[in-house]
Design an enzyme around this catalytic site. Structure first.
Site, mmCIF file in Angstrom:
data_model
loop_
_atom_site.group_PDB
_atom_site.id
_atom_site.type_symbol
_atom_site.label_atom_id
_atom_site.label_comp_id
_atom_site.label_asym_id
_atom_site.label_seq_id
_atom_site.Cartn_x
_atom_site.Cartn_y
_atom_site.Cartn_z
ATOM 1 N N GLU A 92 0.836 -1.207 0.000
ATOM 2 C CA GLU A 92 0.000 0.000 0.000
ATOM 3 C C GLU A 92 0.868 1.253 0.000
ATOM 4 O O GLU A 92 0.589 2.225 -0.705
ATOM 5 C CB GLU A 92 -0.940 0.021 1.205
ATOM 6 C CG GLU A 92 -1.703 1.312 1.334
ATOM 7 C CD GLU A 92 -3.200 1.159 1.188
ATOM 8 O OE1 GLU A 92 -3.844 2.183 0.925
ATOM 9 O OE2 GLU A 92 -3.707 0.042 1.322
ATOM 10 N N GLY A 121 -5.824 5.259 -1.614
ATOM 11 C CA GLY A 121 -5.968 3.847 -1.963
ATOM 12 C C GLY A 121 -7.404 3.433 -1.691
ATOM 13 O O GLY A 121 -7.945 3.721 -0.616
ATOM 14 N N HIS A 135 -0.009 -14.146 -0.739
ATOM 15 C CA HIS A 135 1.267 -14.420 -0.091
ATOM 16 C C HIS A 135 1.735 -15.797 -0.555
ATOM 17 O O HIS A 135 1.053 -16.801 -0.330
ATOM 18 C CB HIS A 135 1.117 -14.365 1.429
ATOM 19 C CG HIS A 135 0.514 -13.074 1.899
ATOM 20 N ND1 HIS A 135 1.105 -11.848 1.671
ATOM 21 C CD2 HIS A 135 -0.635 -12.810 2.554
ATOM 22 C CE1 HIS A 135 0.355 -10.895 2.181
ATOM 23 N NE2 HIS A 135 -0.717 -11.453 2.720
ATOM 24 N N SER A 139 7.136 -17.664 2.553
ATOM 25 C CA SER A 139 7.405 -17.057 3.856
ATOM 26 C C SER A 139 8.825 -16.509 3.906
ATOM 27 O O SER A 139 9.671 -16.840 3.079
ATOM 28 C CB SER A 139 7.188 -18.081 4.973
ATOM 29 O OG SER A 139 8.078 -19.173 4.829
ATOM 30 N N HIS A 160 -2.680 0.399 -15.122
ATOM 31 C CA HIS A 160 -3.634 1.303 -15.783
ATOM 32 C C HIS A 160 -3.472 2.689 -15.184
ATOM 33 O O HIS A 160 -3.503 2.850 -13.962
ATOM 34 C CB HIS A 160 -5.072 0.816 -15.577
ATOM 35 C CG HIS A 160 -6.093 1.807 -16.039
ATOM 36 N ND1 HIS A 160 -6.384 2.007 -17.373
ATOM 37 C CD2 HIS A 160 -6.872 2.671 -15.331
ATOM 38 C CE1 HIS A 160 -7.311 2.961 -17.470
ATOM 39 N NE2 HIS A 160 -7.624 3.367 -16.244
ATOM 40 N N GLY A 208 -5.391 6.020 -15.516
ATOM 41 C CA GLY A 208 -6.485 6.862 -15.967
ATOM 42 C C GLY A 208 -6.400 8.227 -15.312
ATOM 43 O O GLY A 208 -5.517 8.497 -14.509
#
Length: 139
Positions: free
Chosen positions: A63, A83, A90, A93, A107, A109
């Protein structure tokens, strides 16, 4: 890209102060015309109870780098980024060392940006594969 790459990385570092990114040790390390890369140490701060990299820490890295990457394509004096959706798979490990999150635009836009964020280890092995959607809003 409309900004100097070194300046962009410095701005990213500045925005991390006193945030979750600073707590997790996330550092922005590389930027290109359509990607942004950050690193995060794997240690007890980002472990889950079994001593492995916590999936939530991986998502926080994704994020952080995915949202910040959208700033490559906006005018921050007039626009902001939020966001609005993130997903993660995942795949492997990790107990210690470093992971790297690289966001690449899928993308671009005017109001929506879709990014793929690949989280890899020091040997470039895929740890997590994430997708984040950002919305661009006017200030």
């Amino acid at each position: 890209m409309s900004v100097n790459k070194e300046y962009f990385l410095e701005q990213c570092k500045m925005f991390c102060k006193n945030t979750l990114m600073e707590t997790l040790g996330i550092e922005f390390i590389e930027v290109g015309d359509d990607y942004l890369k950050a690193s995060m140490p794997v240690n007890k701060i980002v472990h889950q109870p079994m001593g492995l990299l916590h999936g939530g820490a991986s998502v926080a890295l994704a994020e952080s780098v995915g949202s910040s990457a959208s700033f490559l394509f906006i005018d921050p004096t007039k626009q902001e980024v939020r966001g609005i959706e993130i997903s993660a798979n995942h795949l492997k490990s990790k107990k210690e060392g470093m992971v790297y999150g690289t966001a690449r635009i899928i993308h671009k836009g005017r109001t929506l940006h879709l990014w793929e964020v690949r989280i890899t280890d020091e040997e470039d092995q895929l740890i997590s594969l994430c997708k984040i959607t950002n919305i661009v809003i006017n200030k």
